[in-house]
Design an enzyme around this catalytic site. Structure first.
Site, PDB file in Angstrom:
ATOM      1  N   GLU A   1       0.505  -1.331   0.031  1.00  0.00           N
ATOM      2  CA  GLU A   1       0.137   0.133   0.050  1.00  0.00           C
ATOM      3  C   GLU A   1       0.784   1.358  -0.197  1.00  0.00           C
ATOM      4  OE1 GLU A   1      -2.944   0.208   3.227  1.00  0.00           O
ATOM      5  OE2 GLU A   1      -3.296   2.333   2.560  1.00  0.00           O
TER       6      GLU A   1
ATOM      7  N   ASP B   1       9.908   7.110   0.872  1.00  0.00           N
ATOM      8  CA  ASP B   1       9.039   7.289  -0.166  1.00  0.00           C
ATOM      9  C   ASP B   1       8.984   6.035  -0.990  1.00  0.00           C
ATOM     10  OD1 ASP B   1       8.484   8.212  -2.915  1.00  0.00           O
ATOM     11  OD2 ASP B   1      10.060   9.461  -3.191  1.00  0.00           O
TER      12      ASP B   1
ATOM     13  N   ASP C   1      -2.860  11.920  -2.210  1.00  0.00           N
ATOM     14  CA  ASP C   1      -2.793  13.543  -2.054  1.00  0.00           C
ATOM     15  C   ASP C   1      -3.323  13.885  -3.575  1.00  0.00           C
ATOM     16  OD1 ASP C   1      -1.458  14.001   0.316  1.00  0.00           O
ATOM     17  OD2 ASP C   1       0.047  13.142  -0.316  1.00  0.00           O
TER      18      ASP C   1
ATOM     19  N   LYS D   1      -4.471  21.681  -7.588  1.00  0.00           N
ATOM     20  CA  LYS D   1      -4.050  22.934  -8.374  1.00  0.00           C
ATOM     21  C   LYS D   1      -3.450  22.575  -9.769  1.00  0.00           C
ATOM     22  CE  LYS D   1      -3.837  26.481  -5.087  1.00  0.00           C
ATOM     23  NZ  LYS D   1      -3.063  26.853  -3.889  1.00  0.00           N
TER      24      LYS D   1
ATOM     25  N   ASP E   1     -11.466  10.477  -4.485  1.00  0.00           N
ATOM     26  CA  ASP E   1     -12.834  11.105  -4.546  1.00  0.00           C
ATOM     27  C   ASP E   1     -12.722  12.541  -5.642  1.00  0.00           C
ATOM     28  OD1 ASP E   1     -11.035  12.421  -3.054  1.00  0.00           O
ATOM     29  OD2 ASP E   1     -12.697  13.298  -1.580  1.00  0.00           O
TER      30      ASP E   1
ATOM     31  N   THR F   1     -12.722   5.005   4.783  1.00  0.00           N
ATOM     32  CA  THR F   1     -11.764   5.883   5.317  1.00  0.00           C
ATOM     33  C   THR F   1     -12.191   7.240   5.875  1.00  0.00           C
ATOM     34  OG1 THR F   1     -11.102   6.994   3.389  1.00  0.00           O
ATOM     35  CG2 THR F   1      -9.960   4.822   3.733  1.00  0.00           C
ATOM     36  N   LYS F   2     -11.392   7.875   6.378  1.00  0.00           N
ATOM     37  CA  LYS F   2     -11.901   9.375   7.014  1.00  0.00           C
ATOM     38  C   LYS F   2     -12.146   9.983   5.814  1.00  0.00           C
ATOM     39  CE  LYS F   2      -8.798  12.414   8.437  1.00  0.00           C
ATOM     40  NZ  LYS F   2      -7.616  12.870   9.256  1.00  0.00           N
ATOM     41  N   PHE F   3     -11.505  10.252   4.869  1.00  0.00           N
ATOM     42  CA  PHE F   3     -11.823  11.069   3.614  1.00  0.00           C
ATOM     43  C   PHE F   3     -12.966  10.705   2.845  1.00  0.00           C
ATOM     44  CE2 PHE F   3      -7.027  11.020   4.246  1.00  0.00           C
ATOM     45  CZ  PHE F   3      -6.649  12.179   4.333  1.00  0.00           C
ATOM     46  N   GLU F   4     -13.296   9.321   2.884  1.00  0.00           N
ATOM     47  CA  GLU F   4     -14.466   8.891   2.343  1.00  0.00           C
ATOM     48  C   GLU F   4     -15.700   9.244   2.904  1.00  0.00           C
ATOM     49  OE1 GLU F   4     -13.667   4.886   1.449  1.00  0.00           O
ATOM     50  OE2 GLU F   4     -15.748   4.696   0.352  1.00  0.00           O
TER      51      GLU F   4
END
Ligand SMILES: C[S@@+](CC[C@H](N)C(=O)[O-])C[C@H]1O[C@@H](n2cnc3c(N)ncnc32)[C@H](O)[C@@H]1O
Length: 229
Positions: free
Chosen positions: A61, A113, A136, A140, A172, A207-210
């Site tokens: 992952e 990385d 991420d 922009k 998303d 997930t939190k973002f989802e």
């Protein structure tokens, strides 16, 4: 230029660690964190299966954040070993705690990385899968060059997948999803078993973002490609 010579896909954030995360990192970290290393040119890279106590196919992952989906998947899909790669220290501390508290022997961490890890530590055709959840977004336009899903990096990922291995990507951000769909569809060595976007895999937790995206009426875009034999 090698993929690892490209502009980085992250900026290192400072972020506070809790005392519990710090303690877990110090006491338990050394038994579950694999140090980054570059194989020397003359010797072959060891198989990632050797990073784990039991040999099973390895899923890597990239960018696990605080690692919630990572440890939950490791728990419900124990037929694989999981290698979580992340640069953010509080997230690493948190995942070390979860590995300890849930007694997971099929999950290990590399704090580095992920592009360099793929290049330096992972042999060709050695991964059963790659997970990239909510990378991420770099929304922009002038920052798109920092996005993870760029041709040289994706080519590197595909080279590390074993035949039949899968790449599972979720975001998303609609324009990132559409660009990644086009990028993956253009790689001859990959097949898309679905027409366009994939359904959600039932083993992937929210997930939190989802949850935030769902509250804001934005959907998740899922891509699931497999490497041709
Ligand atoms: C937006 S967060 C998503 C975290 C998690 N996957 C989730 O769904 O909650 C993206 C994460 O990827 C990590 N990241 C970005 N590029 C990376 C790289 N090249 N190697 C390792 N981690 C990376 C960042 O540090 C960050 O924690």
């Amino acid at each position: 230029m090698s993929a690892s010579g490209l502009i980085k896909t992250y900026v290192v954030r400072s972020g506070r660690m809790t005392d519990a995360q710090r303690q877990a990192l110090e006491s338990f970290g050394p038994s579950v964190i694999i140090p980054f290393s570059k194989a020397n040119a003359a010797s072959a890279k060891p198989s990632p299966e050797g990073f784990f106590p039991t040999r099973k196919p390895v899923v890597m992952e990239i960018g696990f954040g605080m690692g919630k989906a990572t440890w939950q998947i490791a728990q419900v899909r124990p037929q694989y070993n999981y290698l979580g790669v992340e640069v953010h220290t509080p997230g690493v501390g948190r995942l070390v705690m979860e590995i300890r508290d849930h007694g997971l022997d099929n999950l290990r961490i590399i704090q580095h990385d992920a592009v360099e890890v793929l290049e330096a530590m992972i042999p060709e055709a050695s991964l059963a899968g790659l997970h990239i959840f909510y990378p991420d977004p770099w929304p922009k336009k002038r920052h798109h060059k920092r996005r993870l899903m760029r041709q040289p990096i994706v080519d590197l990922m595909v080279s590390r997948l074993a035949p039949g291995g899968y790449l599972y990507f979720v975001t998303d951000i609609e324009d990132y999803a559409a660009a990644t769909l086009e990028l993956l569809a253009g790689i001859g060595g990959l097949a898309n078993p679905f027409a366009g976007y994939a359904p959600r895999m039932d083993w992937r937790p929210e997930t939190k973002f989802e949850a935030k995206a769902a509250r804001e009426s934005r959907g998740a875009f899922e891509l699931y490609f497999t490497k041709r034999a």
